[in-house]
Scaffold this motif. Structure first.
Motif, mmCIF file in Angstrom:
data_model
loop_
_atom_site.group_PDB
_atom_site.id
_atom_site.type_symbol
_atom_site.label_atom_id
_atom_site.label_comp_id
_atom_site.label_asym_id
_atom_site.label_seq_id
_atom_site.Cartn_x
_atom_site.Cartn_y
_atom_site.Cartn_z
ATOM 1 N N PHE A 125 0.832 -1.197 0.000
ATOM 2 C CA PHE A 125 0.000 0.000 0.000
ATOM 3 C C PHE A 125 0.870 1.252 0.000
ATOM 4 O O PHE A 125 0.614 2.205 -0.737
ATOM 5 N N GLU A 126 1.913 1.259 0.839
ATOM 6 C CA GLU A 126 2.800 2.420 0.906
ATOM 7 C C GLU A 126 3.522 2.644 -0.418
ATOM 8 O O GLU A 126 3.739 3.781 -0.838
ATOM 9 N N MET A 127 3.909 1.566 -1.083
ATOM 10 C CA MET A 127 4.579 1.689 -2.380
ATOM 11 C C MET A 127 3.642 2.329 -3.393
ATOM 12 O O MET A 127 4.051 3.198 -4.180
ATOM 13 N N MET A 128 2.379 1.910 -3.375
ATOM 14 C CA MET A 128 1.396 2.473 -4.286
ATOM 15 C C MET A 128 1.153 3.948 -3.975
ATOM 16 O O MET A 128 1.120 4.790 -4.878
ATOM 17 N N MET A 129 1.011 4.285 -2.689
ATOM 18 C CA MET A 129 0.756 5.661 -2.292
ATOM 19 C C MET A 129 1.950 6.562 -2.623
ATOM 20 O O MET A 129 1.777 7.714 -3.029
#
Length: 347
Positions: A106-110
């Motif tokens: 999720f953090e990579m996507m954000m």
């Protein structure tokens, strides 16, 4: 006249000033003010590094923006603490992260969408946005009944017109294809499957045509009018034309729409802020007055007053001055025209 757009961004909960904006993780201390830094952060034979040194390095603009953001968050949390279940919001965020394969994914996507964004930043913004949405929904007087009346679950199949591309459809061909698809669906074909296969709107096609909740003013007029005229579960019997092409529109059953009222109100708030950003300034001013807010640093106070606070009297005076100038100019032009006519008559 200075344009005041930053408050709108804050009101929408779209930015985390300072910390998120500079690519650093501002959540190392939890964002709750528990860390006591003290006035002096480091000493050496060359001199001390103080909190003021750090703040001056950041600059007045960033410090003032962060100050204003934190003041608003603090006030709104105090004002609406009984109406917001932060644990429920965190559970929703956990569910979102799970859909993307966990917190790390999720953090990579954000981070691709907003550099420096972390899962913790995202949680804080979601919670802050909820408080802001409550505040604006109250100020705009958006009731549950109004939200229900101004929202519909929408889905569509778009057949685009592209006469410049040799493989594209002409207006007539696109309309005919849309009519044929309506007949197929009326004969038993599944709307979602047809949308996946035939719609020229890739975003909604991936969701079987679903657009989710649609609030009034969000879509082009032709689409919106057709959608809100439908009964829940009903589909348009003829293609609806817009600048995008021809739409086959279906309204959702909306059996659980009342459970999504917060999302509806949030969309309505965003729409009304976009329609009249100036109201936000008045709302902020009233809020700060209600809580007796005082900014102790003169530079910060000056920046916040110029950037965020209302100056209705000044703007009204400027508008009146501009109108007077226009009238004077028109009168001068009329007098000049009369003089020219008199000179011509004399000749």
């Amino acid at each position: 006249m200075k344009k005041k757009l930053m408050p709108v961004l804050i009101g929408l909960g779209l930015i985390g000033l300072a910390g998120c904006g500079n690519g650093e993780d501002s959540s190392s201390n939890g964002g709750d003010g528990e860390t006591q830094f003290g006035e002096v952060l480091a000493t050496s034979d060359a001199g001390d590094v103080t909190v003021d040194d750090i703040l001056n390095e950041m600059g007045t603009t960033q410090v003032a923006n962060q100050t204003f953001q934190l003041v608003l968050d603090q006030i709104l949390q105090d004002k609406y603490s009984d109406e917001v279940d932060e644990s429920e919001i965190n559970e929703q965020v956990d569910a979102e992260m799970k859909q993307y394969g966990g917190e790390e994914q999720f953090e990579m996507m954000m981070a691709q969408q907003q550099p420096g964004m972390t899962a913790e930043n995202y949680r804080e913004q979601r919670i802050a946005s909820t408080y802001h949405d409550l505040f604006f929904a109250e100020r705009f007087d958006i009731t549950d009944e109004e939200a229900m009346e101004n929202a519909a679950e929408g889905a569509h199949i778009l057949i685009a017109v592209d006469e410049e591309d040799e493989d594209g459809l002409s207006d007539e061909e696109a309309e005919e294809k849309a009519e044929d698809l309506i007949s197929e669906i009326e004969d038993g074909a599944d709307f979602g499957e047809v949308a996946e296969e035939e719609s020229d709107d890739p975003g909604s096609a991936a969701e079987q045509g679903s657009l989710g909740l649609v609030t009034e003013g969000q879509m082009v007029p032709e689409f919106e009018e057709a959608l809100f005229e439908l009964e829940p579960g009903e589909m348009t019997s003829e293609p609806v034309e817009s600048d995008f092409g021809y739409h086959i529109i279906q309204r959702g059953e909306e059996e659980n729409l009342d459970e999504e009222l917060d999302a509806v109100k949030s969309q309505m708030v965003n729409q009304r802020i976009q329609e009249d950003p100036g109201q936000v300034l008045t709302f902020y001013q009233d809020l700060l007055d209600e809580y007796n807010v005082s900014f102790e640093n003169d530079e910060i106070e000056s920046y916040i007053q110029e950037t965020y606070m209302t100056d209705g009297e000044e703007e009204a005076a400027e508008e009146e001055e501009a109108e007077d100038a226009e009238e004077a100019s028109a009168e001068d032009a009329e007098e000049d025209a009369d003089e020219d006519t008199e000179e011509e008559d004399e000749e």
